[in-house]
Write a protein that holds these residues in place. Structure first.
Motif, mmCIF file in Angstrom:
data_model
loop_
_atom_site.group_PDB
_atom_site.id
_atom_site.type_symbol
_atom_site.label_atom_id
_atom_site.label_comp_id
_atom_site.label_asym_id
_atom_site.label_seq_id
_atom_site.Cartn_x
_atom_site.Cartn_y
_atom_site.Cartn_z
ATOM 1 N N TRP A 194 0.828 -1.202 0.000
ATOM 2 C CA TRP A 194 0.000 0.000 0.000
ATOM 3 C C TRP A 194 0.867 1.258 0.000
ATOM 4 C CZ3 TRP A 194 -0.830 -4.468 2.603
ATOM 5 C CH2 TRP A 194 -2.003 -5.168 2.304
ATOM 6 N N GLN A 195 1.943 1.262 0.730
ATOM 7 C CA GLN A 195 2.840 2.417 0.772
ATOM 8 C C GLN A 195 3.641 2.532 -0.528
ATOM 9 O OE1 GLN A 195 2.378 0.377 3.647
ATOM 10 N NE2 GLN A 195 0.922 2.001 4.159
ATOM 11 N N ARG A 196 4.039 1.422 -1.092
ATOM 12 C CA ARG A 196 4.769 1.471 -2.366
ATOM 13 C C ARG A 196 3.896 2.087 -3.458
ATOM 14 N NH1 ARG A 196 7.678 -4.291 -3.319
ATOM 15 N NH2 ARG A 196 8.239 -3.250 -5.272
ATOM 16 N N GLU A 197 2.630 1.727 -3.472
ATOM 17 C CA GLU A 197 1.713 2.323 -4.440
ATOM 18 C C GLU A 197 1.534 3.815 -4.176
ATOM 19 O OE1 GLU A 197 -1.903 0.144 -4.185
ATOM 20 O OE2 GLU A 197 -1.077 -1.678 -5.101
ATOM 21 N N ALA A 198 1.491 4.205 -2.909
ATOM 22 C CA ALA A 198 1.253 5.601 -2.556
ATOM 23 C C ALA A 198 2.402 6.514 -2.976
ATOM 24 C CB ALA A 198 1.004 5.725 -1.051
ATOM 25 N N VAL A 199 3.636 6.024 -2.901
ATOM 26 C CA VAL A 199 4.784 6.880 -3.205
ATOM 27 C C VAL A 199 5.202 6.801 -4.669
ATOM 28 C CG1 VAL A 199 5.635 6.585 -0.843
ATOM 29 C CG2 VAL A 199 6.603 5.171 -2.671
ATOM 30 N N ALA A 200 4.610 5.891 -5.436
ATOM 31 C CA ALA A 200 5.129 5.571 -6.769
ATOM 32 C C ALA A 200 5.149 6.750 -7.728
ATOM 33 C CB ALA A 200 4.320 4.421 -7.378
ATOM 34 N N ASP A 201 4.197 7.680 -7.601
ATOM 35 C CA ASP A 201 4.151 8.816 -8.534
ATOM 36 C C ASP A 201 5.292 9.795 -8.313
ATOM 37 O OD1 ASP A 201 1.915 7.820 -9.772
ATOM 38 O OD2 ASP A 201 0.505 9.068 -8.634
ATOM 39 N N GLU A 202 5.755 9.903 -7.084
ATOM 40 C CA GLU A 202 6.747 10.922 -6.745
ATOM 41 C C GLU A 202 8.128 10.358 -6.451
ATOM 42 O OE1 GLU A 202 6.169 14.099 -6.924
ATOM 43 O OE2 GLU A 202 4.031 13.874 -7.376
ATOM 44 N N TYR A 203 8.200 9.088 -6.079
ATOM 45 C CA TYR A 203 9.472 8.526 -5.611
ATOM 46 C C TYR A 203 9.687 7.134 -6.205
ATOM 47 C CZ TYR A 203 8.835 12.048 -1.956
ATOM 48 O OH TYR A 203 8.628 13.222 -1.266
ATOM 49 N N GLU A 204 10.939 6.765 -6.290
ATOM 50 C CA GLU A 204 11.254 5.379 -6.568
ATOM 51 C C GLU A 204 11.170 4.600 -5.261
ATOM 52 O OE1 GLU A 204 14.724 2.631 -8.636
ATOM 53 O OE2 GLU A 204 15.285 4.548 -7.716
ATOM 54 N N ALA A 205 10.622 3.398 -5.326
ATOM 55 C CA ALA A 205 10.572 2.519 -4.165
ATOM 56 C C ALA A 205 11.607 1.415 -4.331
ATOM 57 C CB ALA A 205 9.181 1.915 -4.009
ATOM 58 N N VAL A 206 12.355 1.160 -3.265
ATOM 59 C CA VAL A 206 13.306 0.054 -3.223
ATOM 60 C C VAL A 206 12.860 -0.861 -2.087
ATOM 61 C CG1 VAL A 206 15.696 -0.632 -2.870
ATOM 62 C CG2 VAL A 206 15.183 1.488 -4.096
ATOM 63 N N ALA A 207 12.659 -2.136 -2.406
ATOM 64 C CA ALA A 207 12.133 -3.072 -1.411
ATOM 65 C C ALA A 207 13.006 -4.318 -1.366
ATOM 66 C CB ALA A 207 10.694 -3.446 -1.747
ATOM 67 N N PRO A 208 13.954 -4.371 -0.428
ATOM 68 C CA PRO A 208 14.776 -5.583 -0.290
ATOM 69 C C PRO A 208 14.018 -6.683 0.444
ATOM 70 C CG PRO A 208 15.809 -3.615 0.711
ATOM 71 C CD PRO A 208 14.373 -3.311 0.487
ATOM 72 N N ASP A 209 14.351 -7.915 0.120
ATOM 73 C CA ASP A 209 13.949 -9.050 0.949
ATOM 74 C C ASP A 209 14.986 -9.185 2.057
ATOM 75 O OD1 ASP A 209 11.628 -9.927 -0.253
ATOM 76 O OD2 ASP A 209 12.628 -11.348 -1.577
ATOM 77 N N SER A 210 14.562 -9.049 3.300
ATOM 78 C CA SER A 210 15.493 -9.211 4.406
ATOM 79 C C SER A 210 16.169 -10.577 4.329
ATOM 80 C CB SER A 210 14.769 -9.091 5.753
ATOM 81 O OG SER A 210 14.085 -7.872 5.854
ATOM 82 N N ARG A 211 17.376 -10.647 4.856
ATOM 83 C CA ARG A 211 18.098 -11.927 4.920
ATOM 84 C C ARG A 211 17.171 -13.017 5.461
ATOM 85 N NH1 ARG A 211 24.029 -13.276 6.678
ATOM 86 N NH2 ARG A 211 24.390 -11.244 5.711
ATOM 87 N N GLY A 212 17.055 -14.113 4.686
ATOM 88 C CA GLY A 212 16.210 -15.215 5.095
ATOM 89 C C GLY A 212 14.767 -15.108 4.644
ATOM 90 N N THR A 213 14.411 -14.002 3.971
ATOM 91 C CA THR A 213 13.031 -13.770 3.546
ATOM 92 C C THR A 213 12.935 -13.827 2.027
ATOM 93 O OG1 THR A 213 12.671 -12.317 5.445
ATOM 94 C CG2 THR A 213 11.077 -12.166 3.661
ATOM 95 N N GLY A 214 11.840 -14.363 1.515
ATOM 96 C CA GLY A 214 11.592 -14.324 0.080
ATOM 97 C C GLY A 214 12.712 -14.932 -0.730
ATOM 98 N N ARG A 215 13.301 -14.114 -1.619
ATOM 99 C CA ARG A 215 14.332 -14.596 -2.541
ATOM 100 C C ARG A 215 15.751 -14.349 -2.043
ATOM 101 N NH1 ARG A 215 11.611 -12.352 -8.231
ATOM 102 N NH2 ARG A 215 9.632 -13.496 -8.031
ATOM 103 N N SER A 216 15.898 -13.855 -0.829
ATOM 104 C CA SER A 216 17.235 -13.626 -0.276
ATOM 105 C C SER A 216 17.736 -14.878 0.441
ATOM 106 C CB SER A 216 17.231 -12.449 0.713
ATOM 107 O OG SER A 216 17.023 -11.230 0.038
ATOM 108 N N ASP A 217 19.051 -15.038 0.460
ATOM 109 C CA ASP A 217 19.654 -16.171 1.160
ATOM 110 C C ASP A 217 19.429 -16.065 2.661
ATOM 111 O OD1 ASP A 217 20.617 -17.034 -1.262
ATOM 112 O OD2 ASP A 217 22.683 -16.376 -0.926
ATOM 113 N N ALA A 218 19.307 -17.222 3.308
ATOM 114 C CA ALA A 218 19.167 -17.251 4.767
ATOM 115 C C ALA A 218 20.522 -17.332 5.463
ATOM 116 C CB ALA A 218 18.297 -18.422 5.198
ATOM 117 N N ASP A 219 21.470 -18.035 4.860
ATOM 118 C CA ASP A 219 22.813 -18.182 5.419
ATOM 119 C C ASP A 219 22.771 -18.712 6.857
ATOM 120 O OD1 ASP A 219 25.619 -18.031 5.183
ATOM 121 O OD2 ASP A 219 25.660 -16.159 6.317
#
Length: 285
Positions: A39-64
């Protein structure tokens, strides 16, 4: 698919929106995937670039995590991770620095919830790319903070795997009952997003360790960037008194309390939080 590498660990991140000016970087809570900030990424999209990392161990990031840890059953694994194999907020902040370096970002507006808010604080202390901070439902940790209630701590590390009923049960503390009862279809969608994007149970426990051991109380005076503190008054995970403590202690801060808001008030009260966030970015960004 952009990825940053740090000491052999791959951290996935997404970029979208308007690429003019400093981007807004969204940092997730314990175990939670990128869906939490949609919801926040959609809200800022017109004015700002959004960068959304997957925290370590989450989604497509390595857990190590050590292979043995990941193979242990929950009753044996959880106490081991909490005592000896968890992550630290310092290393998660270092992961964020690797992402911003990889993305060639020189200045960023950091928006973090829970653990993500702790990472944002640590990052502002240790590194130089933070332009502003927005801290949602988080704490500075340590002995001066109001502790996370025992029930909420249990939910942070509760095993669920991909079982829908267990995932739904584990979500109870982060939403109000009113929101859950009135939005059954959205809750069904959130369960599916969690099955797809959230951290595995071992990685969730490692992230929970980072939050539970975090203590920046004696370093808050080193945070000199403008900071927006957003906290729901009915937060059952990180009590609202922690938001007040942050706002009172930080050098340049603004406190916005969401009356009746939950730990995930940025989901439940997305319209209100979006208005406050955009106003803050416009005024202080």
């Amino acid at each position: 698919m952009p990825r940053a590498m740090r000491e052999g660990v791959s951290i996935y991140y997404e970029r979208d929106g308007n690429d003019d000016g400093d981007p807004v970087v969204f940092l997730q809570d314990v175990g939670a995937g990128r869906w939490t900030w949609r919801w926040q990424r959609e809200a800022v999209a017109d004015e700002y670039e959004a960068v959304a990392p997957d925290s370590r161990g989450t989604g497509r990031s390595d857990a190590d995590l050590p292979p043995l840890v990941s193979r242990l059953p929950g009753p044996l694994r959880t106490p081991l991770v909490l005592k000896a194999a968890g992550y630290s907020v310092e290393e998660l902040a270092a992961d964020l620095e690797a992402v911003l370096e990889d993305a060639s970002v020189s200045g960023a507006h950091l928006v973090g919830a829970g653990l993500g808010g702790a990472v944002a604080q640590q990052y502002a202390v240790d590194y130089s790319r933070a332009a502003t901070l927005t801290l949602c439902g988080t704490t500075h940790g340590g002995g001066d903070a109001v502790p996370i209630p025992d029930e909420a701590r249990d939910h942070l590390v509760a095993s669920a795997g991909t079982d829908r009923k267990r995932i739904r049960k584990r979500m109870r503390p982060v939403f109000t009952e009113r929101f859950t009862n009135r939005n059954p279809h959205l809750l069904d969608r959130i369960v599916e997003w969690r099955r797809e994007q959230d951290a595995s149970d071992p990685a969730r426990e490692a992230q929970a360790t980072a939050l539970l051991e975090f203590d920046a109380g004696d370093r808050l005076d080193e945070i000199r960037v403008p900071t927006l503190v957003v906290h729901g008054t009915d937060d059952r995970v990180i009590p609202v008194e922690n938001g007040r403590l942050l706002a009172e202690t930080l050098t340049d801060s603004r406190l916005e309390l969401v009356d009746g808001g939950s730990h995930f008030t940025f989901v439940e009260n997305a319209t209100r939080v979006n208005e406050v966030l955009l106003s803050f970015l416009e005024e202080r960004g």
